[in-house]
Design a protein around this motif. Structure first.
Motif, PDB file in Angstrom:
ATOM      1  N   ASP A 201       2.945   0.207  -9.364  1.00  0.00           N
ATOM      2  CA  ASP A 201       4.119   0.943  -9.173  1.00  0.00           C
ATOM      3  C   ASP A 201       4.938   2.615 -10.745  1.00  0.00           C
ATOM      4  O   ASP A 201       4.295   2.637 -11.470  1.00  0.00           O
TER       5      ASP A 201
ATOM      6  N   SER B  38      14.214   6.555  -8.583  1.00  0.00           N
ATOM      7  CA  SER B  38      14.362   5.469  -7.393  1.00  0.00           C
ATOM      8  C   SER B  38      12.126   4.767  -8.046  1.00  0.00           C
ATOM      9  O   SER B  38      11.355   5.617  -8.921  1.00  0.00           O
TER      10      SER B  38
ATOM     11  N   PHE C  77       8.956   2.968  -6.722  1.00  0.00           N
ATOM     12  CA  PHE C  77       8.018   2.792  -5.768  1.00  0.00           C
ATOM     13  C   PHE C  77       6.872   2.213  -5.714  1.00  0.00           C
ATOM     14  O   PHE C  77       6.521   2.179  -6.740  1.00  0.00           O
ATOM     15  N   SER C  78       6.486   1.764  -5.134  1.00  0.00           N
ATOM     16  CA  SER C  78       5.028   0.713  -5.150  1.00  0.00           C
ATOM     17  C   SER C  78       3.679   1.717  -4.262  1.00  0.00           C
ATOM     18  O   SER C  78       4.154   2.461  -3.705  1.00  0.00           O
TER      19      SER C  78
ATOM     20  N   GLU D  44       2.096   1.112  -2.283  1.00  0.00           N
ATOM     21  CA  GLU D  44       1.941   0.040  -0.953  1.00  0.00           C
ATOM     22  C   GLU D  44       3.227   0.825  -0.304  1.00  0.00           C
ATOM     23  O   GLU D  44       3.315   0.899   0.978  1.00  0.00           O
ATOM     24  N   GLU D  45       3.352   0.189  -1.050  1.00  0.00           N
ATOM     25  CA  GLU D  45       5.707   1.167  -0.123  1.00  0.00           C
ATOM     26  C   GLU D  45       5.580   2.458   0.555  1.00  0.00           C
ATOM     27  O   GLU D  45       5.540   2.776   1.424  1.00  0.00           O
ATOM     28  N   ILE D  46       4.678   3.623  -0.120  1.00  0.00           N
ATOM     29  CA  ILE D  46       4.460   4.649   0.242  1.00  0.00           C
ATOM     30  C   ILE D  46       3.421   4.968   1.511  1.00  0.00           C
ATOM     31  O   ILE D  46       2.903   6.111   1.798  1.00  0.00           O
TER      32      ILE D  46
END
Length: 331
Positions: A230, A240, A242-243, A245-247
């Motif tokens: 992350d 923020s 993020f991972s 995978e999230e993007i």
């Protein structure tokens, strides 16, 4: 210097004026290499304070040879270095991707101090001749959206301490200073740092300025968005986590980003990314860092839009064309 070192060894701190003074005297050659090395080592054993970092920055900016490139509204994309990960030149690659997308970049860089290949190493491996000629830098920006400022050409303090930094071979507070002293004073910057403590420090300094900034770190200790874990992003408008995978990107491993044993190997990896002849992991790491830089140029872009623009810069061949044009203009 002796009395100053005794103070620091007793866990004292410098105020902003003292920090400025010691660096100016260092640049003037008033201290020997052993004294400089001892001074640098203090800041490996404890955290640097905002006042100390500000004072060191004040000295470097006071001594630097300024470069008037305001008309280009360029961005600098830079990492502090010193994460001991020996990745390939991700932020420098991202510079050419952003330039290939049509946005001006003025990269401030130096030789690697704690890694095989810093930005200046990989540029030199391509035959680039560094210059402080402003007209040449403008010509390069005009023709390929990219200029490179080799740090020792513009700051005598960095040149004065270069042999000591190289001999030590570890990160020092000069790694922290490099991103803050681009002599063209760009109003946009993407900065990668290797831990959250540094992220807080830089964010504080940036918030006292008029720079449109994004500070990024990977939570496993990379001074860029590595996609190995992350990652966190801080801008003037918030922060923020993020991972990958999230993007919409795959997580990669440390081995995926390895920069090689020699500058020649690092340069080969560098070229492979810009030609598209590389692994998906390397390409994604460059694309995501370029994407966050693109958002500093155009706040209307969503992350998915900026990722697509960065990827297209490589896939279309424009990033590679920028590199070829840049090398031909600067060799």
């Amino acid at each position: 210097m002796k009395s100053l070192l005794y103070r620091l060894f007793e866990h004292s701190y410098l105020d902003r004026a003292e920090a400025r003074d010691v660096l100016i005297r260092m640049a003037r050659g008033e201290y020997n290499d052993s004294q400089i090395a001892a001074f640098m080592t203090v800041f490996l054993m404890r955290s640097i304070t905002p006042d100390e970092l500000s004072g060191f920055r004040d000295a470097l900016l006071e001594l630097c040879l300024p470069v008037q490139l305001d008309d280009y509204d360029a961005i600098d994309i830079v990492g502090t270095g010193g994460d001991n990960k020996n990745t390939f030149n991700i932020s420098t690659c991202a510079c050419f991707v952003v330039a290939g997308a049509g946005y001006p970049v003025v990269k401030h860089g130096n030789y690697g101090a704690s890694s095989v290949s810093g930005a200046s190493n990989v540029m030199e491996a391509h035959g680039v001749k560094f210059t402080d000629n402003v007209e040449q830098l403008k010509k390069s920006l005009d023709q390929c959206n990219m200029a490179f400022l080799h740090a020792p050409f513009f700051n005598p303090a960095l040149k004065a301490v270069a042999p000591v930094r190289k001999a030590l071979g570890v990160r020092t507070f000069f790694n922290m200073l490099g991103p803050l002293v681009n002599p063209s004073f760009p109003k946009k910057q993407l900065l990668g740092v290797y831990n959250l403590k540094l992220m807080r420090l830089y964010s504080y300094l940036y918030q006292q300025s008029d720079i449109d900034f994004a500070v990024v770190t990977s939570l496993d200790g990379y001074d860029e968005i590595s996609l190995t874990s992350d990652f966190k992003v801080v801008t003037s408008s918030g922060e923020s986590i993020f991972s990958p995978e999230e993007i919409g990107l795959s997580r990669c491993t440390e081995a995926d980003l390895y920069g090689g044993e020699t500058v020649a190997q690092a340069a080969e990896i560098f070229d492979g990314v810009l030609t598209g002849n590389t692994t998906q992991a390397r390409k994604n790491a460059v694309v995501v860092n370029a994407a966050y830089a693109l958002q500093r140029h155009d706040h209307s872009l969503s992350l998915q839009q900026s990722l697509a623009i960065a990827r297209e810069s490589i896939d279309s061949g424009r990033a590679w064309k920028v590199l070829k044009t840049f090398v031909s203009l600067n060799s």
